[in-house]
Design an enzyme around this catalytic site. Structure first.
Site, PDB file in Angstrom:
ATOM      1  N   THR A  13      21.350 -26.886  96.620  1.00 38.89           N
ATOM      2  CA  THR A  13      22.792 -26.777  96.868  1.00 38.89           C
ATOM      3  C   THR A  13      23.266 -27.647  98.026  1.00 38.89           C
ATOM      4  OG1 THR A  13      22.772 -24.513  96.021  1.00 38.89           O
ATOM      5  CG2 THR A  13      24.662 -25.185  97.332  1.00 38.89           C
ATOM      6  N   ASN A  33      15.221 -36.134  93.344  1.00 39.86           N
ATOM      7  CA  ASN A  33      14.696 -34.789  93.489  1.00 39.86           C
ATOM      8  C   ASN A  33      13.316 -34.736  92.852  1.00 39.86           C
ATOM      9  OD1 ASN A  33      15.629 -31.919  94.336  1.00 39.86           O
ATOM     10  ND2 ASN A  33      14.648 -31.591  92.353  1.00 39.86           N
ATOM     11  N   ASN A 103      16.773 -27.272 108.484  1.00 38.95           N
ATOM     12  CA  ASN A 103      16.682 -26.451 109.699  1.00 38.95           C
ATOM     13  C   ASN A 103      15.264 -26.518 110.258  1.00 38.95           C
ATOM     14  OD1 ASN A 103      19.194 -25.432 110.362  1.00 38.95           O
ATOM     15  ND2 ASN A 103      19.051 -23.742 108.915  1.00 38.95           N
ATOM     16  N   SER A 129      25.734 -27.861 109.901  1.00 36.03           N
ATOM     17  CA  SER A 129      26.228 -26.490 109.787  1.00 36.03           C
ATOM     18  C   SER A 129      27.505 -26.447 108.972  1.00 36.03           C
ATOM     19  CB  SER A 129      26.486 -25.897 111.174  1.00 36.03           C
ATOM     20  OG  SER A 129      27.007 -24.589 111.052  1.00 36.03           O
ATOM     21  N   GLY A 131      27.222 -24.471 105.758  1.00 33.30           N
ATOM     22  CA  GLY A 131      26.845 -23.957 104.449  1.00 33.30           C
ATOM     23  C   GLY A 131      27.188 -24.938 103.344  1.00 33.30           C
ATOM     24  N   LYS A 183      21.421 -27.390 117.012  1.00 28.38           N
ATOM     25  CA  LYS A 183      21.680 -26.604 115.794  1.00 28.38           C
ATOM     26  C   LYS A 183      21.006 -25.232 115.888  1.00 28.38           C
ATOM     27  CE  LYS A 183      22.893 -25.725 111.478  1.00 28.38           C
ATOM     28  NZ  LYS A 183      21.976 -24.703 110.980  1.00 28.38           N
ATOM     29  N   ASN A 187      22.863 -21.596 115.764  1.00 29.39           N
ATOM     30  CA  ASN A 187      22.502 -20.479 114.890  1.00 29.39           C
ATOM     31  C   ASN A 187      22.245 -19.207 115.685  1.00 29.39           C
ATOM     32  OD1 ASN A 187      22.648 -22.460 112.932  1.00 29.39           O
ATOM     33  ND2 ASN A 187      20.781 -21.829 111.908  1.00 29.39           N
ATOM     34  N   HIS A 450       0.800 -10.924 144.552  1.00 30.98           N
ATOM     35  CA  HIS A 450       1.523 -12.065 143.993  1.00 30.98           C
ATOM     36  C   HIS A 450       2.469 -12.720 144.992  1.00 30.98           C
ATOM     37  CE1 HIS A 450      -0.107 -11.505 140.028  1.00 30.98           C
ATOM     38  NE2 HIS A 450       0.311 -10.250 139.973  1.00 30.98           N
TER      39      HIS A 450
END
Length: 474
Positions: A13, A33, A103, A129, A131, A183, A187, A450
């Site tokens: 897609t 493809n 991604n 970004s 979709g 990116k 997200n 420490h």
């Protein structure tokens, strides 16, 4: 055969829609493809949108491109990406360019960029970004890589990116893995944003007994003000949806287990490595993880909780709106802190104002709010935290009492609000003159020697806790 301007391999897609976007903007697009049927289907269905140059195999695909060749790969992150990169690298020549639009983890991108640079090839890890709709109509695009690759690729990306006020939502982010890092943080902020929205819905529904349809109207009203954003807009749409089969609200027939693809987890892991507290993103990530353990939730269902008491409706609605905005400021501030820390750690020289600019359109977290972030960094590029910007400081002061009432109401009614609560705790911790970390340092010195530092002199010190408790320089 006329050669293509740019190529896309991987026509699921996102890849298919990106190829169509390029073709619609007048570019001749080579398409490939692994399953040739998908390539043929693309040309058959959308060939009228522009010029597509299909190929059955990678060799023919590469041969169909103008030099220097520009190839965008849109395949599943991980081993599959490495396999496609290796195959392409064998077919390409010095000066050619491979663009990874998936991604990918930014450390993988850094590794790949270094390896391909040795072969004279440009590798551009690119966050995309928005979709499937964004890929087709104009996404936010975050490319990393060399300045030379940006000169050749940038005009194309800016052409197909979303445009806001005539400004393209794409800019050269920085070297090697910078694009995929930005990116990733995008997200992570998206996780936090959605968690805060979900908490707003849940608290209002549980405390007020409001229906999803009634709350859809609340979110629509909020979207007309300072919360104006894509996520608030679609929240109203989801809450208004009625299931055709049962007649119930859509949100009541969906299994309440939120899935994730890993970018939120990556953001938190990276923040831990950088020493940056992204508590909002972490809580959102853990909230998804908790939702995915139905067996534990079922076992705990009988545990005692508070007795619900009445709450003033309109007052709570306004309080939640204020708390949502304040918590959103904190979430974005933490994300921008993380980008600033990574920029310093990896030598990326990120322009944080530019990141806010390219997120204003196309992407999932696009919002009017981002104009204020851009203005904050324009006014002070070295701003130590967004919370210190006068505009945001004033907004937090205005929201503070509502924010505290919301967290109190959530605790009193037994509604979990980890996003609101952690954001308020972060705000309170950041503004404190002194934190209880001094006690933590004392405990660490007691059991592990420490050492600690003092407020009144230079150096590190240790107290002989098991002896006479004298202090000595470490």
């Amino acid at each position: 055969m006329d050669l293509a301007d740019i190529g896309v391999t991987g026509l699921a897609t996102m890849g298919r829609n990106l190829a169509r976007n390029l073709a619609r903007h007048g570019y001749a697009v080579a398409v490939h493809n692994r399953s040739h049927g998908r390539t043929q289907q693309l040309v058959k269905e959308f060939g009228g949108e522009g010029t597509f140059v299909p190929s059955e195999d990678l060799a023919g695909f590469v041969a169909s491109l103008k030099r220097p060749r520009r190839v965008i790969i849109m395949v599943k992150a991980g081993a599959g990406t490495d396999a496609v990169i290796d195959q392409l690298a064998e077919l390409m020549e010095p000066g050619d360019m491979i663009v990874d639009g998936g991604n990918a983890h930014f450390e993988d991108t850094r590794r790949r960029e270094a390896a391909l640079r040795e072969k004279g090839l440009h590798f551009v890890g690119t966050g995309i970004s928005g979709g499937e709709e964004g890929a087709l109509h104009g996404p936010s695009i975050m490319p990393g890589g060399s300045k030379e690759s940006w000169e050749a690729l940038g005009p194309i990306l800016q052409d197909i990116a979303a445009q806001v006020d005539g400004v393209p939502c794409s800019v050269h982010v920085g070297p090697d893995g910078a694009g995929h890092f930005v990116k990733m943080v995008h997200n992570g902020i998206e996780y936090s944003d959605m968690q805060l929205i979900a908490e707003s819905y849940d608290l209002l529904r549980q405390a007020l007994g409001a229906t999803p349809a009634e709350l859809a109207e609340v979110f629509r009203e909020w979207n007309r003000g300072e919360l104006d954003s894509y996520l608030i807009e679609i929240t109203a749409e989801v809450l208004d949806q009625v299931d055709a089969e049962t007649g119930k609200p859509f949100v009541d027939v969906v299994v309440d287990q939120a899935e994730q693809k890993g970018t939120g987890r990556w953001t938190v892991q990276s923040a831990l490595d950088l020493g940056v507290p992204v508590t909002g993103i972490a809580e959102a990530t853990f909230a998804r993880a908790l939702s995915g353990h139905p067996e534990q939730r079922a076992a705990a269902a009988s545990l005692a909780g508070p007795k619900l008491s009445g709450v003033e409706g309109r007052e709570l609605v306004e309080d939640v709106r204020q708390a949502l905005y304040a918590s959103k400021i904190v979430a974005y501030a933490q994300g921008f802190d993380q980008m600033a820390a990574a920029s310093k750690e990896y030598g990326w020289d990120l322009d944080l104002g530019a990141m806010a600019t390219i997120w204003r359109g196309g992407c999932i977290i696009r919002a009017k709010f981002l104009d204020r972030i851009r203005a904050a960094y324009d006014a002070d590029p070295q701003l130590p935290t967004l919370l210190a910007d006068p505009t945001f400081a004033a907004a937090l002061e205005t929201a503070q009492e509502s924010w505290r009432r919301v967290v109190t109401t959530a605790v009193r009614t037994g509604v979990p609000t980890p996003g609101f609560s952690s954001a308020l705790a972060y705000y309170d911790a950041l503004r404190r003159d002194r934190l209880p970390a001094a006690l933590v340092q004392g405990l660490r010195d007691y059991f592990g020697a420490h050492t600690y530092q003092r407020v009144d002199k230079e150096g590190s010190f240790h107290t002989d806790w098991s002896g006479d408790r004298t202090e000595s320089p470490a």
